[in-house]
Design a protein around this motif. Structure first.
Motif, PDB file in Angstrom:
ATOM      1  N   PHE A  79      73.472  62.675   7.113  1.00 13.62           N
ATOM      2  CA  PHE A  79      72.183  62.028   7.466  1.00 13.62           C
ATOM      3  C   PHE A  79      71.212  62.358   6.281  1.00 13.62           C
ATOM      4  N   VAL A  80      70.883  61.026   5.993  1.00  8.49           N
ATOM      5  CA  VAL A  80      69.516  61.190   5.037  1.00  8.49           C
ATOM      6  C   VAL A  80      68.282  60.642   5.636  1.00  8.49           C
ATOM      7  N   ASP A  81      67.054  61.218   5.661  1.00  7.83           N
ATOM      8  CA  ASP A  81      65.916  60.979   6.502  1.00  7.83           C
ATOM      9  C   ASP A  81      64.840  61.102   5.450  1.00  7.83           C
ATOM     10  N   CYS A  82      64.186  59.994   5.287  1.00  2.86           N
ATOM     11  CA  CYS A  82      63.369  60.147   4.172  1.00  2.86           C
ATOM     12  C   CYS A  82      62.223  58.931   4.509  1.00  2.86           C
ATOM     13  N   HIS A  83      61.094  59.133   4.288  1.00  2.00           N
ATOM     14  CA  HIS A  83      59.852  58.284   4.359  1.00  2.00           C
ATOM     15  C   HIS A  83      58.941  57.764   3.325  1.00  2.00           C
ATOM     16  N   PHE A  84      58.492  56.964   3.311  1.00  2.00           N
ATOM     17  CA  PHE A  84      57.936  56.295   2.260  1.00  2.00           C
ATOM     18  C   PHE A  84      56.296  55.954   2.547  1.00  2.00           C
ATOM     19  N   ASN A  85      55.415  55.703   1.649  1.00  2.00           N
ATOM     20  CA  ASN A  85      54.093  55.271   1.691  1.00  2.00           C
ATOM     21  C   ASN A  85      54.044  53.646   1.516  1.00  2.00           C
ATOM     22  N   LEU A  86      54.944  53.038   2.246  1.00  2.00           N
ATOM     23  CA  LEU A  86      55.140  51.859   2.340  1.00  2.00           C
ATOM     24  C   LEU A  86      55.282  51.291   3.882  1.00  2.00           C
ATOM     25  N   PRO A  87      54.632  50.150   4.035  1.00  6.69           N
ATOM     26  CA  PRO A  87      54.808  49.440   5.444  1.00  6.69           C
ATOM     27  C   PRO A  87      56.476  49.031   5.731  1.00  6.69           C
ATOM     28  N   PRO A  88      56.909  49.001   6.632  1.00  7.16           N
ATOM     29  CA  PRO A  88      58.322  48.723   6.754  1.00  7.16           C
ATOM     30  C   PRO A  88      58.436  47.278   7.183  1.00  7.16           C
ATOM     31  N   ILE A  89      58.170  46.478   6.027  1.00  9.92           N
ATOM     32  CA  ILE A  89      58.191  45.036   6.029  1.00  9.92           C
ATOM     33  C   ILE A  89      57.889  44.623   4.501  1.00  9.92           C
ATOM     34  N   GLY A  90      58.445  43.475   4.329  1.00  9.82           N
ATOM     35  CA  GLY A  90      58.017  42.723   2.956  1.00  9.82           C
ATOM     36  C   GLY A  90      58.930  43.081   1.799  1.00  9.82           C
ATOM     37  N   LYS A  91      58.905  42.600   0.772  1.00  5.74           N
ATOM     38  CA  LYS A  91      59.398  42.662  -0.461  1.00  5.74           C
ATOM     39  C   LYS A  91      59.637  44.172  -1.074  1.00  5.74           C
ATOM     40  N   LYS A  92      58.526  44.722  -1.045  1.00  2.34           N
ATOM     41  CA  LYS A  92      58.369  46.053  -1.367  1.00  2.34           C
ATOM     42  C   LYS A  92      59.231  47.096  -0.538  1.00  2.34           C
ATOM     43  N   TYR A  93      59.169  46.879   0.602  1.00  2.00           N
ATOM     44  CA  TYR A  93      60.139  47.594   1.613  1.00  2.00           C
ATOM     45  C   TYR A  93      61.431  47.532   1.164  1.00  2.00           C
ATOM     46  N   TRP A  94      62.060  46.257   1.143  1.00  2.00           N
ATOM     47  CA  TRP A  94      63.494  45.804   0.929  1.00  2.00           C
ATOM     48  C   TRP A  94      64.019  46.310  -0.639  1.00  2.00           C
ATOM     49  N   GLU A  95      62.942  46.213  -1.553  1.00  2.00           N
ATOM     50  CA  GLU A  95      63.322  46.859  -2.717  1.00  2.00           C
ATOM     51  C   GLU A  95      63.380  48.360  -2.918  1.00  2.00           C
ATOM     52  N   ARG A 137      64.099  50.201  -0.297  1.00  4.96           N
ATOM     53  CA  ARG A 137      65.503  50.412   0.445  1.00  4.96           C
ATOM     54  C   ARG A 137      66.699  50.398  -0.333  1.00  4.96           C
ATOM     55  N   GLN A 138      66.697  49.435  -1.363  1.00  7.66           N
ATOM     56  CA  GLN A 138      67.812  49.008  -2.165  1.00  7.66           C
ATOM     57  C   GLN A 138      67.620  50.212  -3.343  1.00  7.66           C
ATOM     58  N   ARG A 139      66.773  50.648  -3.672  1.00 10.54           N
ATOM     59  CA  ARG A 139      66.660  52.158  -4.649  1.00 10.54           C
ATOM     60  C   ARG A 139      67.189  53.171  -3.959  1.00 10.54           C
ATOM     61  N   VAL A 140      66.921  53.196  -2.744  1.00 10.28           N
ATOM     62  CA  VAL A 140      67.480  54.574  -2.067  1.00 10.28           C
ATOM     63  C   VAL A 140      68.953  54.380  -1.989  1.00 10.28           C
ATOM     64  N   MET A 141      69.627  53.209  -1.609  1.00 13.68           N
ATOM     65  CA  MET A 141      71.053  53.011  -1.414  1.00 13.68           C
ATOM     66  C   MET A 141      71.568  53.211  -2.679  1.00 13.68           C
ATOM     67  N   GLU A 142      71.065  52.547  -4.031  1.00 12.99           N
ATOM     68  CA  GLU A 142      71.468  52.799  -5.174  1.00 12.99           C
ATOM     69  C   GLU A 142      71.398  54.313  -5.753  1.00 12.99           C
ATOM     70  N   ALA A 143      70.331  55.055  -5.286  1.00 17.01           N
ATOM     71  CA  ALA A 143      70.576  56.391  -5.794  1.00 17.01           C
ATOM     72  C   ALA A 143      71.646  57.362  -5.145  1.00 17.01           C
ATOM     73  N   ILE A 144      71.644  56.935  -3.814  1.00 17.24           N
ATOM     74  CA  ILE A 144      72.949  57.871  -3.242  1.00 17.24           C
ATOM     75  C   ILE A 144      74.209  57.438  -3.831  1.00 17.24           C
ATOM     76  N   ASN A 145      74.319  55.981  -4.078  1.00 16.12           N
ATOM     77  CA  ASN A 145      75.532  55.620  -4.776  1.00 16.12           C
ATOM     78  C   ASN A 145      75.763  56.463  -5.872  1.00 16.12           C
ATOM     79  N   ARG A 146      74.770  56.455  -6.985  1.00 13.22           N
ATOM     80  CA  ARG A 146      74.891  56.944  -8.085  1.00 13.22           C
ATOM     81  C   ARG A 146      75.431  58.562  -8.039  1.00 13.22           C
TER      82      ARG A 146
END
Length: 75
Positions: free
Chosen positions: A39-55, A57-66
């Motif tokens: 389980f990876v639990d992390c929080h960000f200074n971003l609202p959970p909506i919009g383009k920045k949120y999804w970008e 989220r993608q960076r988190v997934m890519e970091a885990i994959n690396r």
């Protein structure tokens, strides 16, 4: 591996809240005969909506994959 995942997320996501104000953890939660569940639990200074949120989220997934690839872990 879990510490590597946390470090990679820190390096990849500048909006990460890592000052102790919110949880930031990566832990084992279960293991079976053929896999380990984490389980990876992390929080960000971003609202959970919009383009920045999804970008982000993608960076988190890519970091885990690396980290998984670096450690020859297959999904």
């Amino acid at each position: 591996v879990l510490n590597n995942i946390k470090e990679e997320i820190k390096n990849s996501c500048p909006e990460l809240i890592a000052d102790g104000a919110r949880p930031f953890r990566a832990v084992w939660i279960d293991y079976k005969e053929d896999h380990l569940e984490t389980f990876v639990d992390c929080h960000f200074n971003l609202p959970p909506i919009g383009k920045k949120y999804w970008e982000n989220r993608q960076r988190v997934m890519e970091a885990i994959n690396r980290v998984l690839k670096e450690n020859d872990i297959e999904l």
